[in-house]
Write a protein that holds these residues in place. Structure first.
Motif, PDB file in Angstrom:
ATOM      1  N   LYS A 118      29.425  23.357   6.814  1.00 33.61           N
ATOM      2  CA  LYS A 118      30.712  22.729   7.151  1.00 33.61           C
ATOM      3  C   LYS A 118      31.584  22.512   5.918  1.00 33.61           C
ATOM      4  N   HIS A 119      31.004  22.662   4.742  1.00 35.01           N
ATOM      5  CA  HIS A 119      31.746  22.422   3.496  1.00 35.01           C
ATOM      6  C   HIS A 119      32.851  23.478   3.338  1.00 35.01           C
ATOM      7  N   PRO A 120      34.065  23.063   2.901  1.00 31.86           N
ATOM      8  CA  PRO A 120      35.175  24.017   2.786  1.00 31.86           C
ATOM      9  C   PRO A 120      34.953  25.112   1.735  1.00 31.86           C
ATOM     10  N   GLN A 121      34.110  24.892   0.751  1.00 37.73           N
ATOM     11  CA  GLN A 121      33.881  25.895  -0.286  1.00 37.73           C
ATOM     12  C   GLN A 121      32.631  26.738  -0.025  1.00 37.73           C
ATOM     13  N   TYR A 122      32.032  26.573   1.124  1.00 36.07           N
ATOM     14  CA  TYR A 122      30.795  27.289   1.443  1.00 36.07           C
ATOM     15  C   TYR A 122      31.068  28.784   1.590  1.00 36.07           C
ATOM     16  N   LYS A 123      30.250  29.591   0.915  1.00 40.23           N
ATOM     17  CA  LYS A 123      30.299  31.040   1.044  1.00 40.23           C
ATOM     18  C   LYS A 123      29.050  31.462   1.793  1.00 40.23           C
ATOM     19  N   LYS A 124      29.234  32.289   2.779  1.00 36.53           N
ATOM     20  CA  LYS A 124      28.158  32.653   3.696  1.00 36.53           C
ATOM     21  C   LYS A 124      26.932  33.197   2.962  1.00 36.53           C
ATOM     22  N   SER A 125      25.791  32.620   3.283  1.00 38.57           N
ATOM     23  CA  SER A 125      24.507  33.083   2.753  1.00 38.57           C
ATOM     24  C   SER A 125      23.416  32.638   3.721  1.00 38.57           C
ATOM     25  N   ASP A 126      22.208  33.114   3.501  1.00 39.27           N
ATOM     26  CA  ASP A 126      21.096  32.777   4.380  1.00 39.27           C
ATOM     27  C   ASP A 126      20.458  31.474   3.887  1.00 39.27           C
ATOM     28  N   LEU A 127      20.969  30.358   4.373  1.00 38.54           N
ATOM     29  CA  LEU A 127      20.501  29.049   3.916  1.00 38.54           C
ATOM     30  C   LEU A 127      19.103  28.718   4.439  1.00 38.54           C
ATOM     31  N   LYS A 128      18.746  29.254   5.595  1.00 37.67           N
ATOM     32  CA  LYS A 128      17.415  28.954   6.143  1.00 37.67           C
ATOM     33  C   LYS A 128      16.326  29.481   5.216  1.00 37.67           C
ATOM     34  N   LYS A 129      16.496  30.708   4.744  1.00 35.27           N
ATOM     35  CA  LYS A 129      15.497  31.282   3.831  1.00 35.27           C
ATOM     36  C   LYS A 129      15.487  30.507   2.516  1.00 35.27           C
ATOM     37  N   SER A 130      16.673  30.172   2.043  1.00 33.60           N
ATOM     38  CA  SER A 130      16.759  29.426   0.780  1.00 33.60           C
ATOM     39  C   SER A 130      16.110  28.056   0.917  1.00 33.60           C
ATOM     40  N   PHE A 131      16.338  27.407   2.059  1.00 27.00           N
ATOM     41  CA  PHE A 131      15.743  26.089   2.300  1.00 27.00           C
ATOM     42  C   PHE A 131      14.222  26.202   2.307  1.00 27.00           C
ATOM     43  N   ASP A 132      13.695  27.196   3.043  1.00 26.93           N
ATOM     44  CA  ASP A 132      12.246  27.367   3.136  1.00 26.93           C
ATOM     45  C   ASP A 132      11.630  27.714   1.785  1.00 26.93           C
ATOM     46  N   LYS A 133      12.383  28.445   0.961  1.00 29.82           N
ATOM     47  CA  LYS A 133      11.883  28.812  -0.359  1.00 29.82           C
ATOM     48  C   LYS A 133      11.898  27.604  -1.296  1.00 29.82           C
ATOM     49  N   LYS A 134      12.957  26.795  -1.205  1.00 32.33           N
ATOM     50  CA  LYS A 134      13.122  25.644  -2.107  1.00 32.33           C
ATOM     51  C   LYS A 134      12.175  24.505  -1.735  1.00 32.33           C
ATOM     52  N   PHE A 135      12.085  24.196  -0.437  1.00 32.79           N
ATOM     53  CA  PHE A 135      11.285  23.055   0.010  1.00 32.79           C
ATOM     54  C   PHE A 135      10.129  23.568   0.865  1.00 32.79           C
ATOM     55  N   SER A 136       8.946  23.294   0.414  1.00 31.38           N
ATOM     56  CA  SER A 136       7.781  23.741   1.185  1.00 31.38           C
ATOM     57  C   SER A 136       6.714  22.641   1.192  1.00 31.38           C
ATOM     58  N   LEU A 137       5.893  22.658   2.227  1.00 33.41           N
ATOM     59  CA  LEU A 137       4.778  21.729   2.356  1.00 33.41           C
ATOM     60  C   LEU A 137       3.494  22.486   2.035  1.00 33.41           C
ATOM     61  N   THR A 138       2.649  21.859   1.233  1.00 34.46           N
ATOM     62  CA  THR A 138       1.369  22.489   0.896  1.00 34.46           C
ATOM     63  C   THR A 138       0.244  21.472   1.076  1.00 34.46           C
ATOM     64  N   LEU A 139      -0.914  21.982   1.425  1.00 38.16           N
ATOM     65  CA  LEU A 139      -2.098  21.139   1.586  1.00 38.16           C
ATOM     66  C   LEU A 139      -3.026  21.421   0.418  1.00 38.16           C
ATOM     67  N   LYS A 140      -3.296  20.373  -0.350  1.00 39.61           N
ATOM     68  CA  LYS A 140      -4.146  20.539  -1.530  1.00 39.61           C
ATOM     69  C   LYS A 140      -5.071  19.321  -1.597  1.00 39.61           C
ATOM     70  N   ASP A 141      -6.347  19.544  -1.568  1.00 42.12           N
ATOM     71  CA  ASP A 141      -7.344  18.470  -1.630  1.00 42.12           C
ATOM     72  C   ASP A 141      -7.084  17.396  -0.570  1.00 42.12           C
ATOM     73  N   ASN A 142      -6.872  17.832   0.676  1.00 42.19           N
ATOM     74  CA  ASN A 142      -6.602  16.941   1.799  1.00 42.19           C
ATOM     75  C   ASN A 142      -5.340  16.078   1.599  1.00 42.19           C
ATOM     76  N   THR A 143      -4.436  16.549   0.758  1.00 42.13           N
ATOM     77  CA  THR A 143      -3.170  15.847   0.525  1.00 42.13           C
ATOM     78  C   THR A 143      -2.016  16.810   0.777  1.00 42.13           C
ATOM     79  N   ILE A 144      -1.070  16.362   1.562  1.00 42.79           N
ATOM     80  CA  ILE A 144       0.120  17.182   1.830  1.00 42.79           C
ATOM     81  C   ILE A 144       1.158  16.851   0.751  1.00 42.79           C
ATOM     82  N   THR A 145       1.620  17.893   0.087  1.00 42.64           N
ATOM     83  CA  THR A 145       2.643  17.687  -0.930  1.00 42.64           C
ATOM     84  C   THR A 145       3.921  18.412  -0.537  1.00 42.64           C
ATOM     85  N   PHE A 146       5.017  17.789  -0.856  1.00 49.18           N
ATOM     86  CA  PHE A 146       6.330  18.340  -0.551  1.00 49.18           C
ATOM     87  C   PHE A 146       6.935  18.836  -1.860  1.00 49.18           C
ATOM     88  N   ALA A 147       7.216  20.129  -1.905  1.00 47.43           N
ATOM     89  CA  ALA A 147       7.754  20.701  -3.148  1.00 47.43           C
ATOM     90  C   ALA A 147       8.995  21.471  -2.881  1.00 47.43           C
TER      91      ALA A 147
END
Length: 191
Positions: free
Chosen positions: A162-191
């Motif tokens: 919705k931002h007026p300066q937004y240039k079309k790109s695939d934000l879903k892929k970028s979001f999934d690449k930037k923010f991911s959930l991982t399970l490590k030693d029975n702990t969920i980490t958000f990265a």
């Protein structure tokens, strides 16, 4: 004899027929020899403007006034003031204001280039897409409400799109690449 060009129709008219043509066109007239523009009937006092030497040999012509017997040069007569067209006045004013505004604009551009956004802005976006995602995510989560991951992703992407300066790109892929959930030693980490 002085000739003028009608600024309305482009005709070249000699001075004796200028009044008659002026009643027909109602435009300004420009002297062909000196390129001075006259409005209304101000052309009537313009009988001669420059000699042929001035007109065709501008770079070498020098008006040499005769010197008196005692060796003192007579004071030069003041040059008649040429009327300045309104267009020339406006162009000069614009050039002066542009010259003043250019340094300010350059400073603002430099500041914008150096500044990276640390929070969501409705006015500007950062050049780095991942930084925009991060700032938009902070904006979505700032209320402290608990949201589903799917809703957080959706609201973050909508906010950027919705931002007026937004240039079309695939934000879903970028979001999934930037923010991911991982399970490590029975702990969920958000990265």
């Amino acid at each position: 004899m002085v000739s003028f060009q009608c600024d309305g129709c482009g005709d070249v008219v000699k001075k004796p027929k200028l009044n008659q043509h002026g009643n027909r066109c109602y435009a300004t007239f420009t002297c062909i020899d000196c390129s001075t523009t006259f409005q209304g009937t101000s052309y009537q006092s313009h009988n001669s403007c420059m000699t042929e030497a001035e007109k065709f040999q501008k770079h070498i012509y020098q008006n040499k006034a005769p010197t008196s017997v005692k060796g003192k040069a007579p004071a030069p007569a003041p040059a008649p003031a040429k009327p300045v067209s309104i267009i020339d006045q406006l162009n000069d004013k614009k050039r002066k204001s542009d010259a003043v505004e250019e340094p300010k604009e350059k400073k603002e551009k430099k500041e914008k280039k150096q500044k990276t956004l640390t929070e969501w802005s409705k006015i500007e976006l950062d050049k780095d897409e991942s930084k925009n995602l991060e700032n938009a995510l902070k904006e979505v989560l700032k209320d402290g409400k608990s949201l589903k991951l799917k809703d957080v992703r959706k609201k973050t992407i909508e906010l950027i799109e919705k931002h007026p300066q937004y240039k079309k790109s695939d934000l879903k892929k970028s979001f999934d690449k930037k923010f991911s959930l991982t399970l490590k030693d029975n702990t969920i980490t958000f990265a």
